[in-house]
Write a protein that holds these residues in place. Structure first.
Motif, PDB file in Angstrom:
ATOM      1  N   VAL A 154       0.894  -0.881   0.078  1.00  0.00           N
ATOM      2  CA  VAL A 154      -0.093   0.065  -0.169  1.00  0.00           C
ATOM      3  C   VAL A 154       1.110   1.247  -0.056  1.00  0.00           C
ATOM      4  N   THR A 267       5.453  -0.696   2.907  1.00  0.00           N
ATOM      5  CA  THR A 267       4.625  -1.245   3.664  1.00  0.00           C
ATOM      6  C   THR A 267       3.436  -2.265   3.147  1.00  0.00           C
ATOM      7  N   GLY A 268       3.317  -3.386   3.398  1.00  0.00           N
ATOM      8  CA  GLY A 268       2.143  -4.055   2.697  1.00  0.00           C
ATOM      9  C   GLY A 268       0.487  -3.986   4.145  1.00  0.00           C
ATOM     10  N   THR A 269      -0.306  -4.779   3.697  1.00  0.00           N
ATOM     11  CA  THR A 269      -1.660  -4.813   4.574  1.00  0.00           C
ATOM     12  C   THR A 269      -0.829  -6.021   5.627  1.00  0.00           C
ATOM     13  N   LYS A 270      -0.045  -6.484   4.969  1.00  0.00           N
ATOM     14  CA  LYS A 270       0.281  -7.711   6.566  1.00  0.00           C
ATOM     15  C   LYS A 270       1.500  -7.907   6.403  1.00  0.00           C
ATOM     16  N   GLY A 271       1.962  -6.466   6.658  1.00  0.00           N
ATOM     17  CA  GLY A 271       3.396  -6.933   7.084  1.00  0.00           C
ATOM     18  C   GLY A 271       4.892  -5.051   6.114  1.00  0.00           C
TER      19      GLY A 271
ATOM     20  N   ALA B 166      -4.381  -0.512  10.738  1.00  0.00           N
ATOM     21  CA  ALA B 166      -3.388  -1.594   9.882  1.00  0.00           C
ATOM     22  C   ALA B 166      -4.609  -3.050   9.324  1.00  0.00           C
ATOM     23  N   PRO B 168      -7.518  -4.427   8.243  1.00  0.00           N
ATOM     24  CA  PRO B 168      -8.819  -3.873   7.612  1.00  0.00           C
ATOM     25  C   PRO B 168      -9.771  -4.809   9.233  1.00  0.00           C
ATOM     26  N   VAL B 213      -6.582   3.434   2.745  1.00  0.00           N
ATOM     27  CA  VAL B 213      -6.626   2.006   1.922  1.00  0.00           C
ATOM     28  C   VAL B 213      -7.867   0.975   2.420  1.00  0.00           C
ATOM     29  N   GLN B 234      -3.432   6.966   4.843  1.00  0.00           N
ATOM     30  CA  GLN B 234      -2.416   7.817   4.772  1.00  0.00           C
ATOM     31  C   GLN B 234      -2.053   8.807   3.841  1.00  0.00           C
ATOM     32  N   VAL B 254      -2.265   3.414   8.984  1.00  0.00           N
ATOM     33  CA  VAL B 254      -1.626   1.855   8.156  1.00  0.00           C
ATOM     34  C   VAL B 254      -0.340   1.427   8.293  1.00  0.00           C
ATOM     35  N   ALA B 255       0.595   1.480   9.042  1.00  0.00           N
ATOM     36  CA  ALA B 255       2.047   1.559   8.631  1.00  0.00           C
ATOM     37  C   ALA B 255       2.001  -0.038   9.618  1.00  0.00           C
ATOM     38  N   THR B 256       1.689  -1.251   8.594  1.00  0.00           N
ATOM     39  CA  THR B 256       1.747  -2.434   9.726  1.00  0.00           C
ATOM     40  C   THR B 256       3.807  -2.222  10.307  1.00  0.00           C
ATOM     41  N   GLY B 257       3.021  -2.511  11.544  1.00  0.00           N
ATOM     42  CA  GLY B 257       4.810  -2.904  12.135  1.00  0.00           C
ATOM     43  C   GLY B 257       4.777  -1.698  12.797  1.00  0.00           C
TER      44      GLY B 257
END
Lengths: 372, 372, 372, 372
Positions: A154, A267-271, B166, B168, B213, B234, B254-257
């Motif tokens: 994303v 940045t992805g939706t899962k990591g 992040a 959904p 997102v 974002q 939504v910045a995973t991590g």
């Protein structure tokens, strides 16, 4: 085994770097073809002769066109100032030679595209020296993304920051010559844009900003004569990718204190995957779904599970260096020339990168979003 | 010593955080006024009573307007969802009360400006909870910049990235309510914009990009009923500062991590300062002119030379925490109310920050550079 | 709710730190008892009165024995120079008071054991201020070890390094008084030994080394009169644990540049945990068996999954600070005094730690392995 | 230019690593002699022939004694299991050949000393592959220390930790053969001891501790037949230096998760230098006397001011890799063979390092301090 005669034009930082790689690649990576350091061209006979001797080329010339035509030269390797890339590459292509050229490929996307088309029509292979793509951790990052390990991308943020032009007394250089194209946005931006495309795919639209921080520079070190700077020292752009992801890049050669930041965060939706060339043997990876209280970014060190690292060293964590990236690049070129896997990035890809560079500059000048 | 009756509206994350700070500040920082936890207002009587008991307020009410009017309340502290900031603040101002309000101050710059003007006309003081500005290292960074330690600022890059939205399946919340204003660009962007202004001065023009997102979210955790998301997850913007410097900011929830990245890098002609809130007790500083072969970024740890750290702990490197930032903020408010140094940021400053937020959104929607 | 009258002896760094914690704990952690700042004793009446006023104690005295006997004082809190811990604690115990004492508990293990026995016989509770154990990440580390997440522990390395005595012109202080016990090995070593025991269990044998780096110091800042230093500035020891694991610790207060290193690395057969107090909100954890090419140390940030972090802040990554550790310590004391879970470390545990300290010194002096 | 015929014995990890370095060194560093890959010896004819072909040696043999005697071989390069170092080196010395040998040089200090004496009497040069010493940042560290930049050294802490033997199912290997000497204390300890001596000088006394963590291992991967392990998996020692400084080292090949930690911290009265091979292009340096509020450790990146980095790359921050260290080592050997600066470490130095290793083991077994 097939022997590839190398004709190098230019013997500065990159000419030397390519040569070290040509010399190292056979022993380290055993590519399917053998490079032969056939001929070196430089600005005049003495310079060429001295460089050829020092770097190990059999012959020297001040006439790059002679080099291009020489029947023993199969691969023309261009490491000259940017403004010369196009005429040299076109001449090499016209002579039916494969071409290996440093980045940025050309002064404009139009030029780069013309070069790519000429190569395609001539049926020769082309290779562009965007060596940071050859880091095995970049391949790992791409594999993670393609394998869905971080979900859908994303966001991409990329930064290439160095400070070799930060000192206002750093003299004018060919890198500032508008005939060679744009400034930091081309010189460094081409690297970070190549990574953006490698990891997040096609960029379809940009909003750019460029700035010339040092308006004039001495014509030579210590000189009081000044020459105006017509290209950018730093540039930024907002990006829209074909995938729908959004992002940004930044390029600066006046980033005081930064020596070799090529940093990105995808940045992805899962990591998320993060990297900085100043720690080029580390990849930071976060994946969602870790046990509660135990989650965090992992620091992955390059190792034998990241090919071709194992051919440099069988034990993990021992570190690749910058020159090793060039060695990997050169070995991939030799493999491609021997009929192996197609090399990327070629002139066509470099033209697409250059189109992003041009779009950023156009956008900045015209103060509007520009499609790539 | 002057006693300041506190009237808190809202008792969630921020209500509790403010209260802890009001309780801690007198002992740690000895401000010139004493806070008295006078009254707490929440959504209904039981909630208010329970929160007042737990947090230590003398009285509770479900009627925030009663709180605002209460003569024992001198400072109205607003920690409610954003959409409620304006009516509450205006009512408090109308009642002649000083106001402490969480960020983002209002749903729009127009609202924020109206609030700032009302406060000015009423002669009450205002305080906005942009607590990251209170980190002693931010003061050190600003002192370095003002003292010329990094030369002239040429670039600012700021990032505020968290991942609390992040997933959904994270349900719809008041933070997504357009009545409260924009999304991440306001909630997080206000922090990083406040830092940009603090360190690099006025922002005069922006080119923005916003993205939603996660298009829809469950109405509640575990629910299959979905509600569309109308605000950004974002946002990014290119910036032009009044000084001529350029830069960028980015905000994402939504910045995973990423848990608490508030990262910035301010580049000057003679140095660079970098920071990340995830290591909030460290400042990275590079200054030009170090001896050859010895140059590098310094990692400065917070210590007694960075006031008011020494009042928390006399020994360096022991670390401040997040709550300590709020304690510093609250002590500065109490000092200001007792006639001490003027507090920043006030509503007027928050309105200027909100103007940047609005400009980014307008720019993104209209696809053009927008003046602030 | 039960009210605990606090009688504080000493009002320096630690006296203030304890007091801030007593004031913060009820609001943040809602312990089962309420502390009442009843009385403060210091070296003379004016000092005591001024400190009591500043810190918020109801009464002041120059007579610590009066404090100990005062019926309103239920918990005697000792933050004086080390040499005074024993007589004060014994007097408090004799008066039937619970005792909270700073580390190192006593000048020798014999003294510490005597104190622990007296407390046990008197049936009072004891509490020692080894606050770094209260970091929620230490609890997480211990839980990982106990849960087998890193297999069997085979190695522990611990370092406590600061530099507050590195400057040879730093004057002589009570910390150098042999009447108070040993030097860095006791002052700092007690912390790292407490962590070693917390994570790797009983230490059964040591080989120690101690060194006095600065042989004499000014009697006061700026004075030319010098006083010899009779205690160690730095110490190291090899360790053998009851479990069969081996390890080492190091303590130094002349570690130039190190402000608050409390670093450890616990290696197990299936994983490793590493920590440094200079980044007290991060735990580095490696576990074997990660997918190939993806393995690495994870950086875990403190968050709500690490109790009682969530009571400070509901969002992860916001950071605890040093004072928060003291607040956690104090809340655990109040809970224990209200009949809650037994507090650790108590005098008995501190005596075992002190036994390690003594063994290291004996070992160093006698140049042999010494059983603990 | 002088040509040096190389005779390599052994073609595993190190044999290949040396060869890559011999091939790379002339182009990169232009040493004063040219290496000629003359002959390779391995366990049998087919292995030797295949390795010679792959690595580029002109001739192959299964008879290392023939290699040693061969008149075209001027430098015998020994990369075999440790137990073979001594007979091979002595034979080479007897044949008047210079010798390049991997670490640890011998199974004992007595053997190493015998080898060093033989070389001295024969007047041949010797070279030991302690390549981490060749990192330009180690030279910088030493220059800082010698130049007084950190004052007088008072402490050295060194750690060499890897995990290639952490898995108990990792099979028995020649590294565990007591005929080759000790375990991790020799294999890894020799590296960290070489650095300790390089930076802090002679070690005069040690107190050691060794442990065998995995008591038996499969004879081969997947086998159920087990073989007892007679050497240490991890070792530690307290150190006393001739200078009066104290310190410690640690070596482990069962340090789960650590791939290439060679970490050290040298503390002086006026500064501290820290390093970790896992970030081999960074040196952390603190110097006393920095301005208040601005002090911190600097992160120095390798660059052209750290020779011979500039011959690899003219721009700072681009990174050297592990193989580059070997290239530097080999170039220094070639220079020494051409009459240039004397190479260190030679057999005599390796014997002193081995004496430390032996002293640690003796100390551990006899449970007493042992003089070196």
């Amino acid at each position: 085994m097939r022997r590839i005669g190398i004709g190098l034009i230019g013997s500065g930082f990159m000419g030397r770097s390519h040569t070290l790689a040509f010399r190292a690649a056979p022993a380290v990576l055993a590519p399917a073809a053998v490079p032969v350091l056939e001929m070196l061209a430089d600005i005049d006979e003495p310079s060429a002769a001295q460089a050829a001797q020092s770097l190990g080329y059999s012959r020297a010339t001040a006439d790059w066109q002679a080099l291009v035509r020489d029947p023993a030269v199969h691969l023309v390797d261009i490491t000259t100032p940017n403004a010369l890339h196009k005429p040299m590459a076109l001449a090499a292509i016209a002579a039916g030679k494969h071409v290996y050229c440093e980045k940025p490929l050309a002064a404009s996307a139009a030029d780069a595209t013309e070069m790519a088309r000429a190569a395609q029509q001539a049926g020769v292979q082309t290779f562009v020296g965007l060596n940071y793509l050859k880091n095995p951790l970049l391949a790992a990052a791409r594999a993670m993304i393609e394998g869905g390990e971080i979900g859908t991308v994303v966001s991409f943020r990329g930064i290439h920051a160095e400070d070799y032009m930060a000192d206002p007394l750093q003299p004018w250089t060919w890198r500032l010559d508008p005939a060679g194209g744009h400034g930091a946005v081309a010189d460094l931006g081409s690297h970070i844009l190549s990574i953006a495309r490698h990891l997040a795919g096609d960029i379809v639209e940009v909003s750019g900003q460029i700035a010339t921080v040092v308006a004039e520079r001495p014509v030579a070190r210590g000189s009081t004569a000044m020459r105006a700077v017509a290209v950018d020292d730093q540039a930024r752009a907002l990006l829209r990718f074909a995938s729908g992801a959004t992002g940004s890049i930044e390029a600066s050669w006046v980033a005081t204190g930064r020596k070799m930041t090529i940093g990105f965060e995808v940045t992805g939706t899962k990591g998320t995957i993060a990297f900085d060339q100043e720690r080029m043997n580390e990849l930071q990876v976060f994946t969602a779904g870790q046990p509660r209280g135990r989650e965090g970014f992992r620091t992955i060190l390059t190792g034998p599970d990241h090919p071709p690292y194992g051919q440099f060293c069988p034990a993990p964590g021992h570190h690749l260096g910058y020159n090793d990236l060039k060695t990997i690049e050169v070995a991939a070129i030799l493999d491609a020339l021997a009929g192996g896997p197609r090399f990327a990035p070629d002139f066509a890809e470099a033209a697409r990168i250059q189109a992003c560079v041009d779009a950023i500059v156009t956008s900045a000048r015209e103060r509007r979003w520009v499609s790539v």
